[in-house]
Design an enzyme around this catalytic site. Sequence first.
Site, PDB file in Angstrom:
ATOM      1  N   CYS A 234       0.875  -1.173   0.000  1.00  0.00           N
ATOM      2  CA  CYS A 234       0.000   0.000   0.000  1.00  0.00           C
ATOM      3  C   CYS A 234       0.909   1.218   0.000  1.00  0.00           C
ATOM      4  O   CYS A 234       1.675   1.425   0.941  1.00  0.00           O
ATOM      5  CB  CYS A 234      -0.908   0.001   1.220  1.00  0.00           C
ATOM      6  SG  CYS A 234      -1.942   1.477   1.359  1.00  0.00           S
TER       7      CYS A 234
ATOM      8  N   CYS B 127      -5.185   6.190  -3.412  1.00  0.00           N
ATOM      9  CA  CYS B 127      -4.498   4.905  -3.554  1.00  0.00           C
ATOM     10  C   CYS B 127      -3.110   5.206  -4.110  1.00  0.00           C
ATOM     11  O   CYS B 127      -2.978   5.620  -5.267  1.00  0.00           O
ATOM     12  CB  CYS B 127      -5.264   3.969  -4.485  1.00  0.00           C
ATOM     13  SG  CYS B 127      -4.433   2.381  -4.747  1.00  0.00           S
TER      14      CYS B 127
END
Length: 265
Positions: free
Chosen positions: A67, A201
């Site tokens: 991530c 993101c």
Amino acid sequence: MTYFCMNGAGNSFVVLDARGKRLDFPELAKSLCALHRADGLIAVGNSDKADFKMIFYNADGSLGEMCGNGARCICRFAHDQGIAGDTMVFEATAGLVRGWRVDESQYRVALNLPSVLDLHRKGDIAYVELGAPGVPHAVRLWETEEDLFAHKDALREEMRALRFDPAFPKGANVNYCHLVGEGEAQVLTFERGVEDLTLACGTGACAVTVASILNDKVDGSKPVTVQLLGGDLNISWERDENLIYMTGPATTVFDGEIDLGFLGE
């Protein structure tokens, strides 16, 4: 046990130090993320390859390979907790990642290049996996003069369908990109594991940058500013180093206490 709620360009995470502890990370992720409406759980673990290990679980309890926004948050956490200094290397499922403290609120990470890259996986939709094993991303250029973010509610179900499309056997984070100027892009992401649109993101921003450069939509010799619902990221693809650099905010919002009932130390 103390945990921290952190934010990276709109992505929210529950972060804790799990070194020396055995924890049920999937259940912990589901419970704490539901409690704080967070996108994922990040834990610091021990590593024999780097300064520490990044353990990342999505809000639904599924394991995540990497991530990007979480990477910056764990770098700040490690720095604030004295686990690492201004520069660090940590181990993630997708490989080793380098991180730097830029200033009090800005951190930079170097992510691995795509291990899978298909610019036409489904018509005009590209497929990019960052790292090995890679984080799967579908990238679609949204060809319009209109504001992408203004259409997010109308696009949600279309993006949800692509997230489960058989063209992406691992599933995919679905990223729609609208180029708004030279070296600037709006990016909207529907994330697997969260199963909805998210405010940001980081790996999606990197995947969009790679696809846009290879499609000759942006100049790859210059940094790209990626505008997300939760803030901006600066992305540079340094091909000679085989790395993608991402710079952006990482903030600690608050901390809390929980009896984790862990099995041992």
